[in-house]
Design an enzyme around this catalytic site. Structure first.
Site, PDB file in Angstrom:
ATOM      1  N   ASN A   1      -7.726  42.673 -50.597  1.00 37.80           N
ATOM      2  CA  ASN A   1      -8.757  43.431 -49.697  1.00 37.80           C
ATOM      3  C   ASN A   1      -8.098  44.388 -48.550  1.00 37.80           C
ATOM      4  OD1 ASN A   1     -11.405  44.360 -49.299  1.00 37.80           O
ATOM      5  ND2 ASN A   1     -12.056  42.695 -48.546  1.00 37.80           N
TER       6      ASN A   1
ATOM      7  N   HIS B   1     -24.480  33.679 -51.575  1.00 34.34           N
ATOM      8  CA  HIS B   1     -24.531  33.854 -50.161  1.00 34.34           C
ATOM      9  C   HIS B   1     -25.948  34.239 -49.718  1.00 34.34           C
ATOM     10  CE1 HIS B   1     -20.193  35.179 -49.385  1.00 34.34           C
ATOM     11  NE2 HIS B   1     -19.972  33.855 -50.089  1.00 34.34           N
TER      12      HIS B   1
ATOM     13  N   ARG C   1     -24.750  29.138 -49.252  1.00 39.80           N
ATOM     14  CA  ARG C   1     -24.132  29.265 -48.016  1.00 39.80           C
ATOM     15  C   ARG C   1     -25.120  30.260 -47.369  1.00 39.80           C
ATOM     16  NH1 ARG C   1     -19.117  33.419 -46.739  1.00 39.80           N
ATOM     17  NH2 ARG C   1     -20.745  34.746 -46.052  1.00 39.80           N
TER      18      ARG C   1
ATOM     19  N   TYR D   1     -20.506  39.624 -38.813  1.00 41.59           N
ATOM     20  CA  TYR D   1     -19.665  39.488 -40.102  1.00 41.59           C
ATOM     21  C   TYR D   1     -20.216  38.667 -41.179  1.00 41.59           C
ATOM     22  CZ  TYR D   1     -15.727  39.398 -43.382  1.00 41.59           C
ATOM     23  OH  TYR D   1     -14.737  39.803 -44.487  1.00 41.59           O
TER      24      TYR D   1
ATOM     25  N   ASP E   1     -20.081  29.796 -43.258  1.00 42.26           N
ATOM     26  CA  ASP E   1     -18.933  30.300 -42.944  1.00 42.26           C
ATOM     27  C   ASP E   1     -18.629  30.622 -41.316  1.00 42.26           C
ATOM     28  OD1 ASP E   1     -16.218  31.378 -43.438  1.00 42.26           O
ATOM     29  OD2 ASP E   1     -16.883  32.400 -45.035  1.00 42.26           O
TER      30      ASP E   1
ATOM     31  N   HIS F   1     -16.001  31.984 -40.431  1.00 47.71           N
ATOM     32  CA  HIS F   1     -14.954  33.035 -40.282  1.00 47.71           C
ATOM     33  C   HIS F   1     -13.924  33.050 -39.330  1.00 47.71           C
ATOM     34  CE1 HIS F   1     -17.095  35.039 -43.600  1.00 47.71           C
ATOM     35  NE2 HIS F   1     -18.169  35.023 -42.978  1.00 47.71           N
TER      36      HIS F   1
ATOM     37  N   GLU G   1     -17.072  26.302 -43.156  1.00 48.30           N
ATOM     38  CA  GLU G   1     -15.590  26.929 -43.728  1.00 48.30           C
ATOM     39  C   GLU G   1     -15.030  27.674 -42.774  1.00 48.30           C
ATOM     40  OE1 GLU G   1     -16.955  29.217 -47.204  1.00 48.30           O
ATOM     41  OE2 GLU G   1     -15.456  30.776 -46.526  1.00 48.30           O
TER      42      GLU G   1
ATOM     43  N   GLU H   1      -9.162  30.297 -48.025  1.00 40.90           N
ATOM     44  CA  GLU H   1      -9.303  31.715 -48.488  1.00 40.90           C
ATOM     45  C   GLU H   1      -8.226  32.643 -48.321  1.00 40.90           C
ATOM     46  OE1 GLU H   1     -13.487  32.673 -47.152  1.00 40.90           O
ATOM     47  OE2 GLU H   1     -12.456  34.273 -46.042  1.00 40.90           O
TER      48      GLU H   1
ATOM     49  N   ARG I   1      -9.649  25.917 -50.133  1.00 48.44           N
ATOM     50  CA  ARG I   1     -10.172  27.175 -50.764  1.00 48.44           C
ATOM     51  C   ARG I   1      -9.369  28.518 -51.320  1.00 48.44           C
ATOM     52  NH1 ARG I   1     -14.853  29.302 -50.637  1.00 48.44           N
ATOM     53  NH2 ARG I   1     -14.355  31.034 -49.356  1.00 48.44           N
TER      54      ARG I   1
ATOM     55  N   HIS J   1     -12.360  30.363 -53.213  1.00 43.27           N
ATOM     56  CA  HIS J   1     -12.707  31.773 -52.755  1.00 43.27           C
ATOM     57  C   HIS J   1     -13.234  32.670 -53.997  1.00 43.27           C
ATOM     58  CE1 HIS J   1     -11.960  35.697 -50.203  1.00 43.27           C
ATOM     59  NE2 HIS J   1     -12.942  35.281 -50.041  1.00 43.27           N
TER      60      HIS J   1
ATOM     61  N   ASP K   1     -14.143  41.004 -53.584  1.00 41.75           N
ATOM     62  CA  ASP K   1     -13.041  41.485 -53.760  1.00 41.75           C
ATOM     63  C   ASP K   1     -12.230  40.907 -54.639  1.00 41.75           C
ATOM     64  OD1 ASP K   1     -13.536  39.706 -51.072  1.00 41.75           O
ATOM     65  OD2 ASP K   1     -11.345  39.959 -51.138  1.00 41.75           O
TER      66      ASP K   1
ATOM     67  N   GLU L   1     -17.144  29.385 -55.244  1.00 40.46           N
ATOM     68  CA  GLU L   1     -17.835  30.670 -54.586  1.00 40.46           C
ATOM     69  C   GLU L   1     -18.057  31.718 -55.599  1.00 40.46           C
ATOM     70  OE1 GLU L   1     -15.869  32.553 -51.368  1.00 40.46           O
ATOM     71  OE2 GLU L   1     -17.840  33.424 -50.657  1.00 40.46           O
TER      72      GLU L   1
ATOM     73  N   TRP M   1     -11.343  37.147 -36.632  1.00 40.28           N
ATOM     74  CA  TRP M   1     -12.513  37.458 -37.493  1.00 40.28           C
ATOM     75  C   TRP M   1     -12.497  36.018 -38.403  1.00 40.28           C
ATOM     76  CZ3 TRP M   1     -12.343  37.837 -42.585  1.00 40.28           C
ATOM     77  CH2 TRP M   1     -10.870  37.953 -43.105  1.00 40.28           C
TER      78      TRP M   1
HETATM   79  O1  EZ4 Z   1     -14.437  37.430 -45.734  1.00 42.46           O
HETATM   80  O2  EZ4 Z   1     -13.631  38.307 -49.134  1.00 42.46           O
HETATM   81  O3  EZ4 Z   1     -16.071  33.320 -48.040  1.00 42.46           O
HETATM   82  N1  EZ4 Z   1     -16.020  34.305 -48.177  1.00 42.46           N
HETATM   83  C1  EZ4 Z   1     -15.597  35.261 -47.327  1.00 42.46           C
HETATM   84  C2  EZ4 Z   1     -15.435  36.581 -47.685  1.00 42.46           C
HETATM   85  C3  EZ4 Z   1     -14.097  37.192 -47.083  1.00 42.46           C
HETATM   86  C4  EZ4 Z   1     -13.597  38.439 -47.873  1.00 42.46           C
HETATM   87  C5  EZ4 Z   1     -12.282  38.843 -47.419  1.00 42.46           C
HETATM   88  O4  EZ4 Z   1     -11.837  39.795 -48.130  1.00 42.46           O
HETATM   89  O5  EZ4 Z   1     -15.305  34.925 -46.199  1.00 42.46           O
HETATM   90  O6  EZ4 Z   1     -16.450  37.449 -47.289  1.00 42.46           O
HETATM   91 CO    CO Z   2     -15.115  32.655 -45.838  1.00 44.46          CO
END
Ligand code: EZ4
Ligand code: CO
Length: 402
Positions: free
Chosen positions: A37, A122, A147, A159, A210, A212, A236, A262, A283, A312, A316, A339, A402
């Protein structure tokens, strides 16, 4: 069974995907996902310019030897671009192997260990009231695990929270957009979200969250501790994991289970996390961690240390990756969760596939190989569009994880 052709196909049916299609002299074809991605063309070039010329004339049945050739032969080991390119070749060769054997790939991996692959979706929304509605939508569809992400009061955007609920896409601009982050606001808000969700849906629904990569280990320890009453299945990416020993600090402070991986490209990103039992779920997934051959190696190591898989499966990762992941998920002894972010109808049309969702489970295709293909004519109608993941800054402008 010699490889006579290998094509790199870049397409954008709503988002970018890179796919490798390998053709043998006896007319078999295999596909592998090569999508990284925001860095798609780097992998496309790696494959086209450096890998494809070494594939022509090679015996397609030699999966392990080809993996070792591409990994050791390049001299430059590891890294997401390399491991994604290797994954694409490896996945395509497993697809061909299954077709040659007349069996779905999971049969070659040892057969079924379960009836279906438990997936999570999600639920995301700006407010807690709104997210309860989103969780209910997944429960109504039969999901056993959800999630949950919400906006954070005082922050303009977060995000993982978007307008389009079922087809969320974080890579939203050619030049990265920017979010502002406050750990203080986030840590103050998040327990109240899960208090409401747990109260509304009862003890049986599996809840995940998550982070992130936004927190330091000690902050993550505090988050995990504050979420203990709501019995999450996992948090996560609580912290970036380059410093694997950093997870020890989280473990000292909370029994909330942890899922990481991931962005991992291979076993060397997680061997300490696994052997010290610093995580509960790993993951890593097929496309970014060296294909079925290498991901199975990671999951086998994890099984020795009571760590489960939790691959994961965001948008993407193409239906080619999802197809491959499901064959592994259904066969390994230590599967945890998969996921599953749904693809758009345009993406599903470009990648016809035989896996299906029913009552909270995904089921791999039963036809020989992986049970997925790419419609090259349709793919050609969707040219590549630059799209990058957003970056994240603290309120004072400092660039943040991030
Ligand atoms: O940020 O797939 O758990 N899933 C995630 C996704 C990732 C994207 C990154 O390319 O965190 O949304
Ligand atoms: Co994630």
């Amino acid at each position: 069974m010699k490889i006579v052709d290998a094509r790199v196909i870049v397409t954008c049916p709503g988002r970018n995907f890179v796919t490798l299609k390998v053709v043998t002299d006896d007319g078999l074809t295999g596909v592998g996902d090569a999508t990284l991605n925001g860095r798609e063309l780097a992998v496309a070039s790696y494959l086209r310019d450096h890998v494809v010329p070494t594939l022509i004339g090679r015996d397609a049945s030699r999966i392990e030897d080809t993996w070792q050739y591409l990994y050791k032969g390049a001299y430059w080991r590891r890294g997401p671009v390399t491991m994604t390119a290797i994954a694409a070749v490896d996945t395509a060769l497993w697809d061909i192997k299954g077709k040659a054997a007349g069996m779905p790939v999971y049969q070659l991996l040892g057969g079924r260990s379960r009836e279906g692959v438990t997936v999570y979706g999600h639920a995301n929304a700006e407010t807690v009231d709104e997210v309860l509605v989103e969780v209910a939508r997944y429960v109504d569809l039969g999901y056993k695990a959800v999630r949950v992400q919400t906006g954070v009061p005082g922050l303009a955007s977060t995000y993982g929270v978007s307008g389009d609920k079922m087809f969320y896409e974080p890579a939203d601009a050619a030049v990265p957009s920017e979010n502002v982050w406050s750990t203080e606001r986030y840590l103050a808000h998040t327990p109240s979200v899960f208090a409401r969700v747990r109260d509304e849906f009862g003890p049986a629904l599996r809840l995940l969250h998550d982070v992130h990569h936004r927190l330091t280990p000690i902050e993550a320890g505090r988050l995990g501790k504050s979420l203990e009453p709501y019995a999450l299945t996992w948090i996560e990416d609580p912290t970036p994991a380059e410093l694997q020993e950093g997870l020890r600090l989280i473990r000292r402070h909370t029994t909330t289970p942890i899922a990481i991986g991931e962005i991992f490209s291979g076993i060397w990103d997680c061997q300490q996390l696994i052997t010290e039992q610093l995580v509960d779920y790993i993951r890593a997934t097929v496309v970014h961690a060296g294909g079925l051959t290498h991901l199975r190696r990671i999951f086998d190591l994890a099984a020795l240390y009571q760590v489960r898989s939790g691959s994961h499966g965001a948008t993407d990762l193409s239906p080619v990756c999802m197809s491959a992941a499901l064959h592994l998920d259904i066969s390994i002894p230590n599967f945890g969760l998969q996921e599953y972010m749904r693809h758009t109808a345009e993406t599903d049309a470009v990648f016809p596939h035989g896996y299906h969702f029913a009552d909270g489970y995904l089921h791999p295709a039963e036809e020989p190989g992986l049970g997925v293909d790419i419609d090259e004519e349709l793919a050609a109608r969707y040219p590549y569009r630059p799209a990058a993941l957003p970056v994240n800054r603290l309120e004072d402008g400092t660039l943040h994880s991030w």
